[in-house]
Design an enzyme around this catalytic site. Structure first.
Site, PDB file in Angstrom:
ATOM      1  CG  HIS A   1      12.661  -2.692 -12.476  1.00 57.52           C
ATOM      2  ND1 HIS A   1      11.484  -2.692 -13.186  1.00 57.52           N
ATOM      3  CD2 HIS A   1      13.643  -2.731 -13.400  1.00 57.52           C
ATOM      4  CE1 HIS A   1      11.751  -2.754 -14.487  1.00 57.52           C
ATOM      5  NE2 HIS A   1      13.066  -2.775 -14.649  1.00 57.52           N
TER       6      HIS A   1
ATOM      7  CG  ASP B   1       6.676  -2.530  -4.006  1.00 58.64           C
ATOM      8  OD1 ASP B   1       7.594  -2.850  -4.776  1.00 58.64           O
ATOM      9  OD2 ASP B   1       5.648  -3.214  -3.853  1.00 58.64           O
TER      10      ASP B   1
HETATM   11  P1  ADQ Z   1       7.758  -6.851  -7.974  1.00 64.22           P
HETATM   12  O1  ADQ Z   1       8.383  -6.722  -6.635  1.00 64.22           O
HETATM   13  O2  ADQ Z   1       7.676  -8.201  -8.545  1.00 64.22           O
HETATM   14  O3  ADQ Z   1       8.449  -5.893  -9.045  1.00 64.22           O
HETATM   15  P2  ADQ Z   1       5.095  -5.602  -8.652  1.00 64.22           P
HETATM   16  O4  ADQ Z   1       5.402  -4.291  -9.247  1.00 64.22           O
HETATM   17  O5  ADQ Z   1       3.873  -5.569  -7.800  1.00 64.22           O
HETATM   18  O6  ADQ Z   1       6.262  -6.206  -7.762  1.00 64.22           O
HETATM   19  O7  ADQ Z   1       4.869  -6.612  -9.838  1.00 64.22           O
HETATM   20  C1  ADQ Z   1       4.398  -7.899  -9.654  1.00 64.22           C
HETATM   21  C2  ADQ Z   1       3.869  -8.427 -10.981  1.00 64.22           C
HETATM   22  O8  ADQ Z   1       3.778  -9.838 -10.888  1.00 64.22           O
HETATM   23  C3  ADQ Z   1       2.482  -7.899 -11.300  1.00 64.22           C
HETATM   24  O9  ADQ Z   1       2.328  -7.712 -12.674  1.00 64.22           O
HETATM   25  C4  ADQ Z   1       1.584  -9.019 -10.788  1.00 64.22           C
HETATM   26  O10 ADQ Z   1       0.341  -9.142 -11.475  1.00 64.22           O
HETATM   27  C5  ADQ Z   1       2.449 -10.245 -10.998  1.00 64.22           C
HETATM   28  N1  ADQ Z   1       2.144 -11.204  -9.926  1.00 64.22           N
HETATM   29  C6  ADQ Z   1       2.243 -11.012  -8.613  1.00 64.22           C
HETATM   30  N2  ADQ Z   1       1.798 -12.104  -7.942  1.00 64.22           N
HETATM   31  C7  ADQ Z   1       1.421 -12.983  -8.871  1.00 64.22           C
HETATM   32  C8  ADQ Z   1       0.847 -14.290  -8.820  1.00 64.22           C
HETATM   33  N3  ADQ Z   1       0.521 -14.889  -7.683  1.00 64.22           N
HETATM   34  N4  ADQ Z   1       0.604 -14.916  -9.990  1.00 64.22           N
HETATM   35  C9  ADQ Z   1       0.895 -14.310 -11.145  1.00 64.22           C
HETATM   36  N5  ADQ Z   1       1.388 -13.062 -11.263  1.00 64.22           N
HETATM   37  C10 ADQ Z   1       1.655 -12.415 -10.130  1.00 64.22           C
HETATM   38  C11 ADQ Z   1       9.608  -5.032  -9.060  1.00 64.22           C
HETATM   39  C12 ADQ Z   1       9.637  -3.965  -7.984  1.00 64.22           C
HETATM   40  C13 ADQ Z   1       8.354  -3.135  -8.015  1.00 64.22           C
HETATM   41  C14 ADQ Z   1       8.160  -2.545  -9.402  1.00 64.22           C
HETATM   42  C15 ADQ Z   1       8.305  -3.611 -10.470  1.00 64.22           C
HETATM   43  C16 ADQ Z   1       8.295  -3.014 -11.865  1.00 64.22           C
HETATM   44  O11 ADQ Z   1       9.827  -4.550  -6.697  1.00 64.22           O
HETATM   45  O12 ADQ Z   1       8.385  -2.102  -7.048  1.00 64.22           O
HETATM   46  O13 ADQ Z   1       6.867  -1.981  -9.495  1.00 64.22           O
HETATM   47  O14 ADQ Z   1       9.503  -4.359 -10.321  1.00 64.22           O
HETATM   48  O15 ADQ Z   1       9.263  -2.038 -11.989  1.00 64.22           O
END
Ligand code: ADQ
Length: 466
Positions: free
Chosen positions: A156, A365
């Protein structure tokens, strides 16, 4: 019937809500929801002695099988090797990097524990899908115990370029461990190229396609790109329904008609939050007409408490938000609202829909799902614009976002100003082309393509069996 067994470090149990803030959890749940199966991993609890489990919890067609971790493992494997060695290397952030041999030893021990606890739950025709950097050696542990099921691995986070990877004293062992999988998946073609380069450097690839014999029975490893996506319709529906929710109504009321910039991230140094706060300051300095006309909301729930760098960043951001407000606030205007907490998905989608600009500026990311959720939540007639880091995997697909280098604080401020002032026609055009990309590479496409690759491996393994 073939079952899908998902394995990740942490399982988000249906009863807990704060666990859901994380991209991996969103992806795994989506992968399981359609056909059901098992989600195996740590339940988030640490114990002094021998960890117990697996404990089984049934919710609809999903079985959650969770184990405990000892306090020692949590400290050395999770806080240590996974999050202080691997995470910084994968995100090209060596300032946060540390390596300790005993932490790597514990990382291997925990992977072997996962294998031992998982094996009694497995059936011969299960497809096993392992997620993320915490569990790279899991397939080799399972193979050693005689498990011949197809096993896939999805990373990921970014796969770093060879010159960065080489910083890790154990990178060769990790590469060999990855070769025990039937399928290895990445978000972007760049990650795949880096992986193949690394394999070739060790004589583990074939120089052309990373195909390699990985089983005693002669089956091959298939490495490919599987960009993770979102459920576009779900985001759209949530965003439309939540206009009447209390949080969203209160947030809109306090805007008093001002344009909103929004950021939603886990509180992590890779998300570029300090640089983003500076860029917002620069927006108010370089384009003073925006003062009292725009508001910035940053939602960032804390994660990985106990890892020093994560506690530090939280304090630093609180201070910066205070400084910005101290310097620019007016009697009727608070420029930045920094909310150090999680919200449910529906509320977040509602916030996105009310925003003119989505700030997604990680310094690195793997993909970034927030930018995809932001785009899907927008009203078609008057969509907001994402300002997106070119160093996020999502930039590879979303070339119609306003792309920025997150370290270029003035450049990000310019991009914010541009997004705030972009004509409706241009926003609609860019939005519709980005939405088409989101639909093409949605969460169902991600899951289906990965499972198909695993099924193919199953076919090949059976043919190759003597
Ligand atoms: P993350 O680093 O967690 O994921 P991201 O892909 O942006 O980053 O996913 C975050 C998820 O958590 C989103 O669905 C978002 O809506 C939710 N989220 C974030 N902040 C929140 C909050 N305050 N309250 C509730 N929900 C919240 C890792 C990798 C990424 C990759 C994903 C998926 O770091 O690069 O895209 O896995 O593979």
């Amino acid at each position: 019937m073939t079952r899908l067994v998902n394995v990740s470090n942490r399982v988000a149990l249906p009863s807990g809500s704060s666990n859901a803030a994380g991209g991996l959890a969103v992806g795994v749940l989506a992968a399981l929801r359609e056909h059901g199966g098992i989600w195996f991993g740590w339940n988030g609890r640490t114990v002094k002695g021998e960890p117990a489990g697996p404990q089984l919890t049934q919710d609809g067609n999903i079985t959650y099988a969770t184990i405990e971790l000892s306090e020692r493992s949590h400290e050395l494997y999770y806080n240590g090797f996974a999050n202080t060695s691997l995470w910084p290397v994968c995100h090209y952030l060596l300032g946060y990097f540390r390596y300790e041999r005993r932490e790597f030893d514990e990382y291997r021990r925990v992977n072997s524990l996962f294998a031992r606890k998982l094996i009694p739950l497995l059936r011969p025709d299960d497809l096993i899908w392992v997620h993320d950097y915490h569990l790279i050696p899991l397939a080799s542990e399972l193979r050693r115990a005689g498990i011949n099921n197809p096993i896939g691995f999805f990373l990921h986070v970014p796969f770093p370029a060879l010159e960065m990877l080489r910083v890790l004293p154990v990178y060769q062992q990790l590469l060999r461990a990855l070769c025990a999988y039937d399928v290895v998946g990445f978000h972007t073609p760049r990650d795949l190229r880096c992986f193949r380069d690394a394999l070739d450097s060790q004589g583990l690839g074939d120089g052309a396609g990373a195909d390699r014999r990985n089983h005693a029975n002669g089956a091959r490893m298939h490495a490919d790109v599987f960009p993770i996506g979102i459920d576009v319709d779900e985001c759209q529906q949530l965003a439309m329904q939540t206009g009447e929710h209390d949080h969203v109504k209160r947030m809109v009321k306090h805007l008093h008609g001002r344009q909103l910039l929004i950021g939603v991230d886990r509180l992590d140094y890779s998300k570029g939050l300090e640089e983003r706060f500076q860029a917002f300051t620069r927006l108010l300095e370089n384009y003073p007409a925006n003062r009292n006309q725009v508001s910035y909301i940053q939602v960032a729930p804390k994660t990985r408490t106990g890892v020093r760098a994560y506690d530090d960043i939280r304090e630093a951001l609180e201070q910066t938000a205070g400084q910005i407000n101290g310097r620019f606030a007016d009697i009727d205007w608070v420029p930045v609202r920094y909310l150090n907490r999680a919200f449910d998905r529906a509320t977040l989608m509602g916030f996105f829909r009310e925003s003119s600009v989505g700030l997604v500026t990680p310094v690195r990311d793997g993909m970034n799902l927030v930018v995809k959720e932001f785009i899907a939540s927008q009203p078609l007639y008057d969509p907001g614009m994402p300002v997106l880091s070119s160093l996020a995997g999502a930039a590879h697909e979303l070339s119609d976002a306003i792309l920025v280098n997150p370290y270029d604080v003035d450049g990000v401020a310019d991009a914010m100003h541009r997004a705030l002032n972009m004509s409706e026609g241009e926003r609609r055009e860019r939005h519709s082309s980005m939405l088409a990309v989101l639909r093409r590479n949605d969460i169902t496409a991600w899951r289906t393509r990965f499972v198909e690759a695993l099924l193919q491996a199953q076919g090949q393994n059976q043919t190759a069996d003597p």
